[in-house]
Design a protein around this motif. Sequence first.
Motif, mmCIF file in Angstrom:
data_model
loop_
_atom_site.group_PDB
_atom_site.id
_atom_site.type_symbol
_atom_site.label_atom_id
_atom_site.label_comp_id
_atom_site.label_asym_id
_atom_site.label_seq_id
_atom_site.Cartn_x
_atom_site.Cartn_y
_atom_site.Cartn_z
ATOM 1 N N ALA A 1 0.822 -1.206 0.000
ATOM 2 C CA ALA A 1 0.000 0.000 0.000
ATOM 3 C C ALA A 1 0.860 1.262 0.000
ATOM 4 N N MET A 2 1.976 1.215 0.693
ATOM 5 C CA MET A 2 2.862 2.382 0.736
ATOM 6 C C MET A 2 3.461 2.666 -0.627
ATOM 7 N N ILE A 3 3.866 1.611 -1.346
ATOM 8 C CA ILE A 3 4.421 1.793 -2.688
ATOM 9 C C ILE A 3 3.356 2.362 -3.622
ATOM 10 N N ASN A 4 2.138 1.836 -3.528
ATOM 11 C CA ASN A 4 1.049 2.352 -4.357
ATOM 12 C C ASN A 4 0.734 3.805 -4.022
ATOM 13 N N TYR A 5 0.862 4.160 -2.757
ATOM 14 C CA TYR A 5 0.594 5.531 -2.329
ATOM 15 C C TYR A 5 1.640 6.487 -2.902
ATOM 16 N N TYR A 6 2.902 6.076 -2.834
ATOM 17 C CA TYR A 6 3.979 6.936 -3.306
ATOM 18 C C TYR A 6 4.066 7.007 -4.830
ATOM 19 N N PHE A 7 3.831 5.880 -5.500
ATOM 20 C CA PHE A 7 4.106 5.820 -6.931
ATOM 21 C C PHE A 7 2.891 5.500 -7.803
ATOM 22 N N GLY A 8 1.834 4.948 -7.232
ATOM 23 C CA GLY A 8 0.627 4.679 -8.007
ATOM 24 C C GLY A 8 0.623 3.333 -8.699
ATOM 25 N N SER A 9 1.721 2.975 -9.337
ATOM 26 C CA SER A 9 1.795 1.708 -10.064
ATOM 27 C C SER A 9 3.260 1.351 -10.295
ATOM 28 N N LYS A 10 3.505 0.130 -10.721
ATOM 29 C CA LYS A 10 4.886 -0.289 -10.998
ATOM 30 C C LYS A 10 5.442 0.463 -12.203
ATOM 31 N N ASP A 11 4.599 0.720 -13.201
ATOM 32 C CA ASP A 11 5.048 1.470 -14.373
ATOM 33 C C ASP A 11 5.457 2.892 -13.991
ATOM 34 N N LYS A 12 4.657 3.504 -13.120
ATOM 35 C CA LYS A 12 4.985 4.873 -12.677
ATOM 36 C C LYS A 12 6.247 4.859 -11.829
ATOM 37 N N LEU A 13 6.455 3.796 -11.045
ATOM 38 C CA LEU A 13 7.674 3.677 -10.254
ATOM 39 C C LEU A 13 8.891 3.632 -11.174
ATOM 40 N N LEU A 14 8.793 2.876 -12.275
ATOM 41 C CA LEU A 14 9.884 2.794 -13.241
ATOM 42 C C LEU A 14 10.165 4.166 -13.843
ATOM 43 N N ASP A 15 9.122 4.878 -14.196
ATOM 44 C CA ASP A 15 9.288 6.200 -14.781
ATOM 45 C C ASP A 15 9.932 7.159 -13.780
ATOM 46 N N ASP A 16 9.509 7.083 -12.517
ATOM 47 C CA ASP A 16 10.092 7.936 -11.483
ATOM 48 C C ASP A 16 11.552 7.573 -11.227
ATOM 49 N N LEU A 17 11.880 6.294 -11.323
ATOM 50 C CA LEU A 17 13.264 5.851 -11.161
ATOM 51 C C LEU A 17 14.128 6.466 -12.246
ATOM 52 N N PHE A 18 13.627 6.455 -13.466
ATOM 53 C CA PHE A 18 14.390 7.028 -14.565
ATOM 54 C C PHE A 18 14.533 8.540 -14.394
ATOM 55 N N THR A 19 13.463 9.195 -13.964
ATOM 56 C CA THR A 19 13.512 10.633 -13.714
ATOM 57 C C THR A 19 14.570 10.959 -12.662
ATOM 58 N N TYR A 20 14.644 10.120 -11.639
ATOM 59 C CA TYR A 20 15.605 10.304 -10.551
ATOM 60 C C TYR A 20 17.046 10.138 -11.046
ATOM 61 N N ARG A 21 17.258 9.183 -11.937
ATOM 62 C CA ARG A 21 18.610 8.872 -12.392
ATOM 63 C C ARG A 21 19.016 9.592 -13.681
ATOM 64 N N VAL A 22 18.091 10.298 -14.316
ATOM 65 C CA VAL A 22 18.329 10.800 -15.664
ATOM 66 C C VAL A 22 19.529 11.742 -15.752
ATOM 67 N N GLU A 23 19.812 12.481 -14.683
ATOM 68 C CA GLU A 23 20.929 13.418 -14.724
ATOM 69 C C GLU A 23 22.253 12.713 -14.994
ATOM 70 N N LYS A 24 22.355 11.460 -14.577
ATOM 71 C CA LYS A 24 23.583 10.696 -14.807
ATOM 72 C C LYS A 24 23.847 10.486 -16.293
ATOM 73 N N PHE A 25 22.787 10.523 -17.085
ATOM 74 C CA PHE A 25 22.920 10.203 -18.501
ATOM 75 C C PHE A 25 22.845 11.437 -19.387
ATOM 76 N N LYS A 26 22.801 12.598 -18.744
ATOM 77 C CA LYS A 26 22.818 13.835 -19.522
ATOM 78 C C LYS A 26 24.257 14.273 -19.748
#
Length: 205
Positions: free
Chosen positions: A40-65
């Motif tokens: 429930a906590m993961i769903n609260y923070y991220f909504g879904s596994k797909d959104k979690l993946l997208d947020d993970l990429f957003t978090y790490r994207v600076e490394k690849f710029k």
Amino acid sequence: MEFSEKQLEILHVAENLFSKNGFDGTSVRDIAQEAQVNVAMINYYFGSKDKLLDDLFTYRVEKFKMDESILNLTSPVMEILDEMISSYIKYMNSSLAIYQIIAIEAGVKRRLMLSDSYKNLKEHNLQVISSIIHRGIETGEFLSGNDPILIHATMMGTFMNFQMNKTFLKSQLNITTDEAYSKYMESTLVIHLQRTIKALLTYAY
């Protein structure tokens, strides 16, 4: 986007599991168990596994710029090109977990390719490469007619080959440790890419 300490903890766990087991091979329950939180906590923070993946990429994207600050350097364009290639390979090589996820989810399943973060990353990197190429053309050191997309593909394709064929190439190169392989990529491979891209940008067709 800023994440709370608990969100970052979950993202780090998800990154590790996705890189080892793949997106489809990892469930929200797996992430919750490893992070010692409830689903429930993961769903609260991220909504879904797909959104979690997208947020993970957003978090790490600076490394690849690519570092656009190099465009402010007054160094010769050849040195700026060398620095761009060297720093780019080192950044990617230092973030292999997220890179492995990108290689699978963006290259095969195309999930990340639909995200704004992914598109913005690609546009940013192509703009940096374009700026360097245009500067070289203006100074007369590079010839016109080279597509930044192809230059970027040369870099990414070479890096991907070394990551996807790591076990085979380690044996061919007589490299016994991952650390030594990483050093090889950040030295010998970087020099190879610098020479190759310079040749492409200065070759008269």
